[in-house]
Design an enzyme around this catalytic site. Structure first.
Site, PDB file in Angstrom:
ATOM      1  N   SER A   1       0.834  -1.198   0.000  1.00  0.00           N
ATOM      2  CA  SER A   1       0.000   0.000   0.000  1.00  0.00           C
ATOM      3  C   SER A   1       0.869   1.248   0.000  1.00  0.00           C
ATOM      4  O   SER A   1       1.658   1.453  -0.921  1.00  0.00           O
ATOM      5  CB  SER A   1      -0.975  -0.046   1.181  1.00  0.00           C
ATOM      6  OG  SER A   1      -1.974   0.930   1.050  1.00  0.00           O
TER       7      SER A   1
ATOM      8  N   ASP B   1      -9.405  -4.906  -5.496  1.00  0.00           N
ATOM      9  CA  ASP B   1      -8.887  -3.919  -4.543  1.00  0.00           C
ATOM     10  C   ASP B   1      -9.820  -2.717  -4.474  1.00  0.00           C
ATOM     11  O   ASP B   1     -10.050  -2.042  -5.478  1.00  0.00           O
ATOM     12  CB  ASP B   1      -7.486  -3.477  -4.947  1.00  0.00           C
ATOM     13  CG  ASP B   1      -6.743  -2.773  -3.828  1.00  0.00           C
ATOM     14  OD1 ASP B   1      -7.347  -1.912  -3.163  1.00  0.00           O
ATOM     15  OD2 ASP B   1      -5.565  -3.083  -3.624  1.00  0.00           O
TER      16      ASP B   1
ATOM     17  N   HIS C   1      -7.362  -5.390  -1.138  1.00  0.00           N
ATOM     18  CA  HIS C   1      -6.293  -4.680  -0.456  1.00  0.00           C
ATOM     19  C   HIS C   1      -5.886  -5.472   0.789  1.00  0.00           C
ATOM     20  O   HIS C   1      -6.705  -6.165   1.390  1.00  0.00           O
ATOM     21  CB  HIS C   1      -6.811  -3.290  -0.053  1.00  0.00           C
ATOM     22  CG  HIS C   1      -5.755  -2.233   0.022  1.00  0.00           C
ATOM     23  ND1 HIS C   1      -5.128  -1.728  -1.098  1.00  0.00           N
ATOM     24  CD2 HIS C   1      -5.216  -1.577   1.082  1.00  0.00           C
ATOM     25  CE1 HIS C   1      -4.269  -0.803  -0.733  1.00  0.00           C
ATOM     26  NE2 HIS C   1      -4.289  -0.690   0.588  1.00  0.00           N
TER      27      HIS C   1
END
Length: 394
Positions: A250, A325, A358
């Site tokens: 991330s 995601d 994610h």
């Protein structure tokens, strides 16, 4: 006998979370956020959800009457949810093939011929199916909370290495995610850190300053400080800092990409400009790379985006991103990969993970273990390649 209400509550909760795991709407933003928070766990470890539903149904059958209309509806919902979890599991299992194709596309069909170290043939299925949250390994030592700067706990790092302390080990430096406002060095990507450490690597996971304590380029300066610390101190822990990989998840992926693209840039090295902060390769997991879609000559990306530093001398990259995601779009990852491939003379491996959300690196899941194997193969291929000199990298 009445239908057990715990069975109803459990089935309803799992139905809610499974919807966000399997369907995972990415728009509008509130639904995308719900997809992440409610769907992540079951998306990565659907087997656990199946176990709980089966146990809940069996317990309800033992305690109540499943022949009532309400019980039949609840049982039917539980069956549908189980099918949804099976779909999620199937997507995770497909990651193995996806990563394999990505390696062949990025490294060439004969890439295995250049790798002379043993790669894992079988994933840890007992841990995946039964203990996906168990991280520690007996053969790996974690040395926590070593200071690399003067910002207190935000300038601490952990070292993972095999207990027999092999010498001249390659190094992986990892940066956590958290949107530059949260996160910690001992949360994400631990299956990767422990796996590489067990294979003789020295892995380093570092904190860095967050907002509002600092803002860009403060985060990046801290990342460079970690690399400079590794250059100076890693040999004390058996590492060879000339073989240094950088990785992140991330926001940490953004840091890793910027580190790889800005070696020895004095803008990010105030007070330690002479330190060597070049890296051998980069691994980026579900990163946010910014928005830069303009083709016009005067289109200028923000200086906190990797787009601003693309260059032919970039090191090899491995980038992995999930198709579901909800926080960092897969379209953004595709765009970054496309521009990086056009700019760089080095290898770019891109694995687009079916159904991946994610933070897919939190558990020993089929999806992330396939990525771990891909990272290990990519790193072995890079280390087996002739190392470029600074002149040849230009």
């Amino acid at each position: 006998m009445d239908m057990p209400m715990g069975y109803v509550a459990t089935t309803a909760l799992f139905a809610w979370c499974t919807f966000f795991a399997v369907v995972a709407p990415r728009r509008p933003r509130p639904l995308a956020t719900m997809s992440f928070w409610f769907g992540l766990g079951l998306n990565e470890v659907p087997f656990v959800g199946i176990y709980v539903l089966m146990a809940s149904t069996a317990l309800a059958a033992a305690e109540g009457d499943l022949e009532s209309p309400g019980a039949k509806v609840t049982t039917a919902v539980a069956a549908v949810v189980t099918v949804g979890l099976a779909v999620s599991a199937w997507r995770g299992l497909r990651t193995d093939q996806v990563v394999g194709r990505a390696l062949e596309q990025g490294l060439g069909t004969g890439w295995r011929d250049r790798v002379h170290v043993p790669l894992r043939r079988h994933r840890p299925w007992a841990r995946i199916l039964l203990l996906p949250g168990l991280m520690r390994r007996r053969d790996v030592q974690r040395i926590p909370n070593i200071g690399y700067g003067d910002a207190g706990r935000r300038n601490l790092l952990d070292i993972y290495r095999r207990r027999d302390a092999p010498q001249n080990a390659p190094v992986l430096v990892y940066f956590h995610g958290g949107h530059y406002t949260g996160g910690a060095k001992n949360r994400e990507a631990r299956p990767l850190l422990y796996r590489l450490a067990s294979q003789g690597w020295v892995c380093i996971s570092a904190n860095y300053r967050l907002r509002p304590q600092t803002t860009f380029p403060g985060h990046q300066i801290d990342a460079k400080k970690v690399i400079a610390w590794v250059r100076e101190h890693a040999p004390e822990y058996g590492a060879d800092p000339s073989r240094l990989f950088v990785a992140g998840s991330s926001a940490g992926s953004n840091l890793a990409a910027l580190c790889a693209l800005t070696p020895n840039d004095p803008v990010f090295q105030p007070g330690f400009e002479s330190a060597d902060t070049s890296v051998t390769a980069a691994v980026c997991l579900y990163g946010y790379y910014g928005h830069f879609f303009g083709e016009e000559p005067d289109a200028t990306p923000s200086p906190n985006q990797p787009y601003a530093y693309l260059n032919p001398g970039a090191p090899p990259f491995l980038i992995a991103h999930g198709t579901k995601d909800a926080l960092a779009t897969v379209e953004g990852a595709r765009n970054f990969v496309d521009r990086l491939r056009r700019a760089s003379d080095s290898t770019v491996v891109y694995a687009e993970l079916p159904g991946g959300q994610h933070s897919f690196d939190l558990f020993h899941s089929p999806r992330f273990e396939a990525v771990v194997d891909g990272v290990e193969a990519f790193a072995a291929w890079v280390l087996a390649a002739p190392q470029r000199t600074p002149d040849s990298a230009r």
